[in-house]
Design a protein around this motif. Structure first.
Motif, mmCIF file in Angstrom:
data_model
loop_
_atom_site.group_PDB
_atom_site.id
_atom_site.type_symbol
_atom_site.label_atom_id
_atom_site.label_comp_id
_atom_site.label_asym_id
_atom_site.label_seq_id
_atom_site.Cartn_x
_atom_site.Cartn_y
_atom_site.Cartn_z
ATOM 1 N N MET A 211 0.840 -1.174 0.000
ATOM 2 C CA MET A 211 0.000 0.000 0.000
ATOM 3 C C MET A 211 0.886 1.238 0.000
ATOM 4 N N ASP A 212 0.534 2.232 -0.786
ATOM 5 C CA ASP A 212 1.288 3.475 -0.844
ATOM 6 C C ASP A 212 1.119 4.258 0.452
ATOM 7 N N ALA A 213 2.061 5.146 0.715
ATOM 8 C CA ALA A 213 2.005 5.993 1.900
ATOM 9 C C ALA A 213 2.249 7.436 1.486
ATOM 10 N N THR A 214 1.517 8.349 2.102
ATOM 11 C CA THR A 214 1.692 9.780 1.860
ATOM 12 C C THR A 214 1.968 10.454 3.199
ATOM 13 N N VAL A 215 3.063 11.188 3.268
ATOM 14 C CA VAL A 215 3.455 11.850 4.509
ATOM 15 C C VAL A 215 3.805 13.304 4.234
ATOM 16 N N VAL A 216 3.880 14.073 5.296
ATOM 17 C CA VAL A 216 4.347 15.448 5.247
ATOM 18 C C VAL A 216 5.794 15.431 5.727
ATOM 19 N N LEU A 217 6.680 16.127 5.027
ATOM 20 C CA LEU A 217 8.075 16.187 5.466
ATOM 21 C C LEU A 217 8.158 16.792 6.856
ATOM 22 N N PRO A 218 8.937 16.335 7.757
ATOM 23 C CA PRO A 218 9.842 15.187 7.708
ATOM 24 C C PRO A 218 9.279 13.967 8.448
ATOM 25 N N GLU A 219 7.982 13.711 8.329
ATOM 26 C CA GLU A 219 7.376 12.574 9.021
ATOM 27 C C GLU A 219 7.988 11.249 8.564
ATOM 28 N N THR A 220 7.727 10.219 9.353
ATOM 29 C CA THR A 220 8.091 8.860 8.956
ATOM 30 C C THR A 220 6.885 8.210 8.282
ATOM 31 N N ALA A 221 7.123 7.126 7.590
ATOM 32 C CA ALA A 221 6.053 6.334 6.980
ATOM 33 C C ALA A 221 6.218 4.895 7.452
ATOM 34 N N THR A 222 5.102 4.203 7.629
ATOM 35 C CA THR A 222 5.159 2.804 8.044
ATOM 36 C C THR A 222 4.493 1.932 6.989
ATOM 37 N N PHE A 223 5.203 0.878 6.613
ATOM 38 C CA PHE A 223 4.699 -0.112 5.663
ATOM 39 C C PHE A 223 4.576 -1.438 6.410
ATOM 40 N N THR A 224 3.522 -2.207 6.105
ATOM 41 C CA THR A 224 3.256 -3.456 6.812
ATOM 42 C C THR A 224 2.844 -4.538 5.827
ATOM 43 N N VAL A 225 3.288 -5.772 6.089
ATOM 44 C CA VAL A 225 2.843 -6.926 5.308
ATOM 45 C C VAL A 225 2.236 -7.954 6.244
ATOM 46 N N SER A 226 1.416 -8.812 5.674
ATOM 47 C CA SER A 226 0.819 -9.912 6.415
ATOM 48 C C SER A 226 1.093 -11.191 5.638
ATOM 49 N N ALA A 227 1.593 -12.199 6.330
ATOM 50 C CA ALA A 227 1.904 -13.467 5.671
ATOM 51 C C ALA A 227 1.580 -14.613 6.617
ATOM 52 N N ALA A 228 1.272 -15.757 6.059
ATOM 53 C CA ALA A 228 0.978 -16.946 6.848
ATOM 54 C C ALA A 228 1.990 -18.027 6.517
ATOM 55 N N GLY A 229 2.410 -18.749 7.506
ATOM 56 C CA GLY A 229 3.369 -19.829 7.299
ATOM 57 C C GLY A 229 4.224 -20.009 8.531
ATOM 58 N N LYS A 230 5.132 -20.953 8.467
ATOM 59 C CA LYS A 230 6.009 -21.245 9.595
ATOM 60 C C LYS A 230 7.409 -20.716 9.323
ATOM 61 N N ASN A 231 8.050 -20.270 10.395
ATOM 62 C CA ASN A 231 9.446 -19.818 10.329
ATOM 63 C C ASN A 231 9.676 -18.769 9.253
ATOM 64 N N LEU A 232 8.797 -17.789 9.216
ATOM 65 C CA LEU A 232 8.900 -16.750 8.193
ATOM 66 C C LEU A 232 10.025 -15.767 8.519
ATOM 67 N N ARG A 233 10.722 -15.355 7.469
ATOM 68 C CA ARG A 233 11.753 -14.326 7.575
ATOM 69 C C ARG A 233 11.320 -13.163 6.701
ATOM 70 N N TYR A 234 11.591 -11.958 7.162
ATOM 71 C CA TYR A 234 11.197 -10.743 6.462
ATOM 72 C C TYR A 234 12.435 -9.920 6.144
ATOM 73 N N GLN A 235 12.476 -9.360 4.948
ATOM 74 C CA GLN A 235 13.547 -8.437 4.576
ATOM 75 C C GLN A 235 12.942 -7.311 3.750
ATOM 76 N N TRP A 236 12.936 -6.112 4.327
ATOM 77 C CA TRP A 236 12.413 -4.953 3.610
ATOM 78 C C TRP A 236 13.450 -4.402 2.649
ATOM 79 N N GLN A 237 12.951 -3.875 1.531
ATOM 80 C CA GLN A 237 13.805 -3.278 0.512
ATOM 81 C C GLN A 237 13.288 -1.889 0.143
ATOM 82 N N LYS A 238 14.216 -1.020 -0.181
ATOM 83 C CA LYS A 238 13.894 0.298 -0.731
ATOM 84 C C LYS A 238 14.497 0.329 -2.123
ATOM 85 N N ASN A 239 13.641 0.519 -3.125
ATOM 86 C CA ASN A 239 14.093 0.527 -4.518
ATOM 87 C C ASN A 239 14.918 -0.718 -4.840
ATOM 88 N N ARG A 240 14.441 -1.873 -4.368
ATOM 89 C CA ARG A 240 14.997 -3.212 -4.617
ATOM 90 C C ARG A 240 16.313 -3.496 -3.912
#
Length: 86
Positions: free
Chosen positions: A1-30
């Motif tokens: 989901m896209d986020a819109t903020v006012v400078l210099p606020e932070t933005a929060t991105f969230t994912v939801s996944a189902a499964g066992k032993n999940l690992r997460y790695q966030w990327q910015k511009n890949r």
């Protein structure tokens, strides 16, 4: 989901996944964001350089990996109330 903020606020991105032993790695511009390894990621204070950046999460376990749909970071102009994006 896209986020819109006012400078210099932070933005929060969230994912939801189902499964066992999940690992997460966030990327910015890949590119991996060091230490961003939970189901949600909050950016540092945003700057003009962040406009249009794409954030996504790679969720993986022993069975494989999948990538979330990228969320685009937009900046709202306080004086006009209009959104700025690349």
């Amino acid at each position: 989901m896209d986020a819109t903020v006012v400078l210099p606020e932070t933005a929060t991105f969230t994912v939801s996944a189902a499964g066992k032993n999940l690992r997460y790695q966030w990327q910015k511009n890949r590119a991996d964001i060091p230490g961003a390894t939970s189901p949600s990621y909050t950016t540092p204070a945003t700057t003009l350089w962040d406009i249009g950046s794409a954030y996504r999460c790679v969720v993986s376990n022993a069975l494989g990996a999948t990538r979330s749909r990228p969320g685009i970071l937009n900046i709202e102009n306080v004086s006009t109330g209009q959104r700025t994006s690349k």
